[in-house]
Structures are given as C-alpha cells and as structure tokens.
Design an enzyme around this catalytic site. Structure first.
Site, PDB file in Angstrom:
ATOM      1  N   THR A  27      26.149 -24.296  -9.221  1.00 41.34           N
ATOM      2  CA  THR A  27      27.141 -23.708  -8.097  1.00 41.34           C
ATOM      3  C   THR A  27      28.324 -24.721  -7.972  1.00 41.34           C
ATOM      4  OG1 THR A  27      25.434 -22.673  -7.199  1.00 41.34           O
ATOM      5  CG2 THR A  27      27.661 -22.923  -5.832  1.00 41.34           C
ATOM      6  N   HIS A  79      30.606 -24.643 -10.755  1.00 43.86           N
ATOM      7  CA  HIS A  79      31.430 -23.468 -10.785  1.00 43.86           C
ATOM      8  C   HIS A  79      32.610 -23.837  -9.907  1.00 43.86           C
ATOM      9  CE1 HIS A  79      29.098 -20.390 -12.888  1.00 43.86           C
ATOM     10  NE2 HIS A  79      27.889 -20.828 -12.071  1.00 43.86           N
ATOM     11  N   ASP A 138      12.312 -20.499 -23.481  1.00 42.27           N
ATOM     12  CA  ASP A 138      13.528 -21.055 -23.476  1.00 42.27           C
ATOM     13  C   ASP A 138      14.250 -20.918 -25.048  1.00 42.27           C
ATOM     14  OD1 ASP A 138      15.414 -22.351 -21.165  1.00 42.27           O
ATOM     15  OD2 ASP A 138      16.117 -23.060 -22.942  1.00 42.27           O
ATOM     16  N   LEU A 165      15.308 -13.673 -10.741  1.00 43.46           N
ATOM     17  CA  LEU A 165      16.312 -14.849 -10.083  1.00 43.46           C
ATOM     18  C   LEU A 165      17.550 -15.066 -10.665  1.00 43.46           C
ATOM     19  CD1 LEU A 165      16.190 -17.403  -7.548  1.00 43.46           C
ATOM     20  CD2 LEU A 165      15.719 -18.467  -9.769  1.00 43.46           C
TER      21      LEU A 165
END
Ligand code: ZN
Length: 342
Positions: free
Chosen positions: A40, A43, A194, A261
């Site tokens: 976040t 961003h 992954d 999620l």
C-alpha cells in the site's frame, strides 16, 4: 518529530519534520519503535490511480507499527506509560450494522491510518485506545508486522485447519505467514506455490511440506497428486493473479473452502458452474483482521512461541532510508521489510 510524508499530489515520499501529535480524549500517544512497509505504501509513493483517488496530501504514511506508550489522553485508564503495544490500523465507526454485530472488519465507515489519516512512519502516533493491543512479551519488531500477519491469521484460521490439506497460493510475506500459521494450527499437509524461487525457499523455511514453482511446474497436477486426486480441503489465495485463481478452483476438493485475500488488478472471468457451483465450495473474502478475535488469537500464537514469523523479515532500514525500503519491495525478492525508528 521526523516523519515520512506524502507531501504533494505527485510521485515520491519525503522525510520531513512535522508537529508531534498529542493524545486527545480516549487516545494513546505511542513512540514508534518499528514499522512495517507494505505494498500500500508503494502505491502511495508511486501515486497510482488508486492513490490519486484516495489520498489527500499532506499525509504521514505507514500503517504497520509497534512501540511504547508515551502518554495517555483524558479518560484512558487501561494502559500505562512504558507498555509495549501495537494497534489495529483500521479505525471503525462503532455504530453501523457491521460494527454493532461484531463485524467491525467490514465497517463501511473504516478510516485507515497512513491512508485516510496520519500514519506510523513517524517518531510518534496517536491512536484510539480501543485499537491499541499490548504485546505481552512479543518484541516490537514482530509487533510491527501484526497487521499483515493478522491478514494471514484471518485468512487461515477462518477455515477448519487441524488435519487438513491446505494450499497457499502466492508466497509474498502474507503467504509465507499463512504457511507458518497453517502448520502451527495443525494442518496435515501444507502446499505453497509462487513463481519466485526465493519466495518458495522462504515458504519452505516457514514449514511448507511441498512447494511448487508455478512458472515451471504443473500446479494443478502436482496438488492433485499430493492429495490422492481429491484436491485440498482449503485454498488460501494470496496472489490475485487470474491464472492462480483458476488453479485455486481446480485444486479445491468438492465442498472445500477457498479464502480470497489477493487483489486482482481488474475483472477476472470465472466459470461459476464448473469452478464453484457444481463443486459445492464456499468462497470467503478476507478484509483486514476480525476485531478483535484475530488479534487475540495471533497474540497467543506469538507469545506462546507456536509461530515464529522472524524468517519472513528479510530487510531492515532506518526511517530516512524509505526509498531503499520501497526498492527492496519493488525487486520482488524481499520478504517483510521493516523500518527501525527508535
Ligand atoms: Zn462501522
């Protein structure tokens, strides 16, 4: 005090001197020792479309932290100066339907520190006492990552884990926490996938029985082979990547649970009939941490030593080196990145 500030409506973050906050009525002033850096924050630094629509500069950024109680505002009696604490960064209204039915994590009036009001990349932060949690012997370095770890606890422990086969899709820091939590909660088999070998190595360190490199291996075939052709009981989807979402639906057993999620960048097409309805599965969207069930569970797992999340912390920087911290996250190879503030 020193703080990391989003100063203007443009890319970048600055290290600035800003006024020290004071603890108002019902608030606790906390001297921040450690803080976690999150996607976040990236961003907000990059000033992408989401940040442009949400952030109103000037703003002190950062929402994951732990520290020491420095002062108590009027009316606060449940804490003492000097106690080590962390805090839930979602500040909820307390009067909407969700809040009044014990579902504060989906309060529609939620305001987030470091997003909607001043945050934790600073020497001090004032928080409502209702949001503050004592660490009960947990070091502040770990306390600082209880926000993202709480997302992982919420994702994993909302399913029935003891004896289950669990597939964690995506091994960023939250996925790696989820691996450790599933093991600590008694999963019989934990599989993790992954595309990054470093992240898979971290998942292995956190206790994954099987790791799958989704860039090279056939994910669905491997998971089915590991579960006798049945599929897993629980999938925790932490990536938001469309191909991985389809792998989640292809590897969940009939009647299993898929907990979501990871945030996809845009719309994802789903074949509702074959991927969801005819399999009789349950989907659960995960937002934040249950207030405060997740926090109490997490604190017990950590203070009892059931879970050691420290292998996931790969980088530590001083406050002024926020750009280096963001670069480490951008590289895609970092686990959890933290700031050492005091
Ligand atoms: Zn509410």
């Amino acid at each position: 005090m020193q703080a990391i500030v989003k100063a203007q409506r443009a890319p970048g973050l600055t290290v600035s001197t800003v006024p020290k906050p004071v603890a108002g009525p019902g608030e606790v002033l906390i001297r921040v020792r450690h803080a976690g850096v999150c996607g976040t924050d990236l961003h907000i630094a990059d000033w992408d479309a989401w940040a442009q629509g949400r952030i109103k500069p000037p703003l002190v950024v950062g929402h994951e932290f732990a520290g020491e109680v420095a002062a108590l505002g009027p009316g606060v009696t449940e804490f003492q100066v000097g106690q080590l604490v962390t805090a839930e960064g979602h500040i909820i209204c307390g009067h909407c339907q969700a809040c009044r039915t014990g579902n504060g994590h989906i309060c529609k009036n939620t305001r987030i520190i470091g997003v909607d009001r001043d945050g934790a990349f600073a020497e001090f932060i004032a928080m409502p006492a209702t949001n503050v949690m004592t660490l009960d012997g947990i070091p502040t370095e770990i306390g600082a990552i209880m926000d993202p770890m709480g997302n992982a606890f919420h994702t994993v422990l909302t399913a029935d884990i003891p004896g289950s086969a669990v597939f964690i899709v995506g091994c960023g820091p939250i996925g790696c926490f989820a691996v450790g939590i599933a093991r600590a909660a008694g999963a019989a088999k934990v599989i993790a996938s992954d595309v990054n070998p470093n992240r898979l190595a971290l998942a292995k360190k956190m206790g994954a029985h099987v790791v799958i490199n989704a860039a090279k291996d056939d994910v669905v075939r491997t998971v089915l082979a590991e579960t006798g052709g049945e599929g897993v009981d629980v999938v925790c989807e932490m990536s938001g990547v469309p191909a991985a979402l389809h792998q989640a639906f292809a590897t969940i057993r009939m009647g299993g649970r898929v907990h979501l999620l990871g945030l996809p960048k845009g719309e994802v097409s789903v074949d509702f009939a074959s991927e969801i309805i005819f399999k009789g599965i349950t989907l659960y969207g995960v937002i934040g941490r249950k207030m405060y069930e997740t926090w109490h569970q997490m604190r017990r797992f950590l203070s009892s030593g059931l879970l050691d999340p420290r292998p996931v912390i790969t980088h530590r920087f001083p406050l002024a080196k926020i750009d280096d911290a963001l670069a480490a996250i951008r590289s895609g190879d970092a686990g959890k990145v933290i700031l050492e503030i005091a």
